[in-house]
Design an enzyme around this catalytic site. Structure first.
Site, PDB file in Angstrom:
ATOM      1  N   GLY A 193      41.341  48.036  43.473  1.00  0.00           N
ATOM      2  CA  GLY A 193      41.696  49.391  43.091  1.00  0.00           C
ATOM      3  C   GLY A 193      42.779  49.388  42.030  1.00  0.00           C
ATOM      4  N   CYS A 247      49.058  44.567  45.916  1.00  0.00           N
ATOM      5  CA  CYS A 247      48.978  45.506  44.798  1.00  0.00           C
ATOM      6  C   CYS A 247      49.046  44.713  43.503  1.00  0.00           C
ATOM      7  CB  CYS A 247      50.134  46.492  44.887  1.00  0.00           C
ATOM      8  SG  CYS A 247      50.152  47.706  43.566  1.00  0.00           S
ATOM      9  N   LEU A 248      48.231  45.103  42.521  1.00  0.00           N
ATOM     10  CA  LEU A 248      48.241  44.406  41.230  1.00  0.00           C
ATOM     11  C   LEU A 248      49.585  44.557  40.527  1.00  0.00           C
ATOM     12  CD1 LEU A 248      44.649  45.250  39.938  1.00  0.00           C
ATOM     13  CD2 LEU A 248      45.462  43.096  40.913  1.00  0.00           C
ATOM     14  N   GLN A 264      49.571  52.666  36.955  1.00  0.00           N
ATOM     15  CA  GLN A 264      49.721  51.203  36.877  1.00  0.00           C
ATOM     16  C   GLN A 264      49.460  50.672  35.470  1.00  0.00           C
ATOM     17  OE1 GLN A 264      47.226  50.450  40.633  1.00  0.00           O
ATOM     18  NE2 GLN A 264      48.655  48.738  40.617  1.00  0.00           N
ATOM     19  N   HIS A 275      46.021  53.822  49.481  1.00  0.00           N
ATOM     20  CA  HIS A 275      46.929  53.055  48.624  1.00  0.00           C
ATOM     21  C   HIS A 275      46.951  53.637  47.203  1.00  0.00           C
ATOM     22  CE1 HIS A 275      48.609  49.045  47.185  1.00  0.00           C
ATOM     23  NE2 HIS A 275      48.193  49.583  46.061  1.00  0.00           N
ATOM     24  N   GLU A 276      45.745  53.904  46.664  1.00  0.00           N
ATOM     25  CA  GLU A 276      45.665  54.396  45.279  1.00  0.00           C
ATOM     26  C   GLU A 276      46.178  55.826  45.171  1.00  0.00           C
ATOM     27  OE1 GLU A 276      45.344  52.157  43.172  1.00  0.00           O
ATOM     28  OE2 GLU A 276      44.488  50.654  44.506  1.00  0.00           O
ATOM     29  N   HIS A 316      49.859  55.849  44.849  1.00  0.00           N
ATOM     30  CA  HIS A 316      50.333  55.545  43.487  1.00  0.00           C
ATOM     31  C   HIS A 316      50.493  56.823  42.666  1.00  0.00           C
ATOM     32  CE1 HIS A 316      50.618  51.224  42.960  1.00  0.00           C
ATOM     33  NE2 HIS A 316      49.417  51.005  43.452  1.00  0.00           N
TER      34      HIS A 316
END
Ligand code: NI
Length: 176
Positions: free
Chosen positions: A46, A107-108, A51, A149-150, A153
């Site tokens: 995701g 997380c990226l 991000q 999670h997304e 963000h």
């Protein structure tokens, strides 16, 4: 294919609330394509627009084959975001949640690290697609986790704020 630079935890863009998308311009479509390219290149499941430094309410998710667990319930819509192409959500809004799952999350924007986070086991979310057509999708397990999670963000919230215990190091794990 165009990759965008992924912002790392501590970047101020990751701590800000995102604006809703009013209409999908060619530039927005390009952003979505780039977000998908960037997510796949990084082996993520995701990615949210902040991000890559864009404060708009856009997320992309693809949990790949792990989505099979979502096909057990007749009410879910398998295929979307689970092994049959990505789930693109514009202005997502979580309508319903139930249950609880505690599991590893990464997380990226925080590469190489992970932590334990409790999320709903099930979510129902309303969003708009790239044509600004409204749709509703339900997810369980990993898909529910990724959606939560997304969406966090988009509110400027990183999973580290919800982590139970300490972060730990991971290598080549699936990251969200
Ligand atoms: Ni993340």
């Amino acid at each position: 294919m165009a990759l965008r630079q992924i912002r790392i935890y501590g970047d101020e863009k990751l701590a800000k609330a995102c604006r809703p998308v009013q209409y999908v311009s060619p530039r927005t479509k390009l952003l979505i394509r780039d977000m998908l390219d960037t997510m796949y290149e990084a082996n993520g499941v995701g990615l949210a627009a902040p991000q890559v430094g864009i404060l708009k309410q856009i997320v992309v998710i693809d949990i790949g084959d792990a989505g099979e667990e979502n096909t057990e319930d007749a009410n879910t819509k398998p295929g979307i975001g689970c092994g049959d192409g990505p789930l693109v959500m514009i202005n997502p809004e979580i309508l319903e949640t139930s249950g609880e799952q505690t599991g590893q999350e990464g997380c990226l924007s925080l590469p190489g690290q992970a932590g334990m986070v409790t999320r709903p086991e099930y979510v129902k979310v309303k969003a708009f697609d790239e044509n600004m057509k409204e749709f509703v999708v339900e997810g369980r397990g990993l898909l529910a986790r990724a959606i939560c999670h997304e969406c966090d963000h988009l509110q400027g919230i990183m999973y580290v704020e919800k982590v139970e215990g300490d972060l730990f190091e991971v290598t080549d794990e699936e990251e969200e």
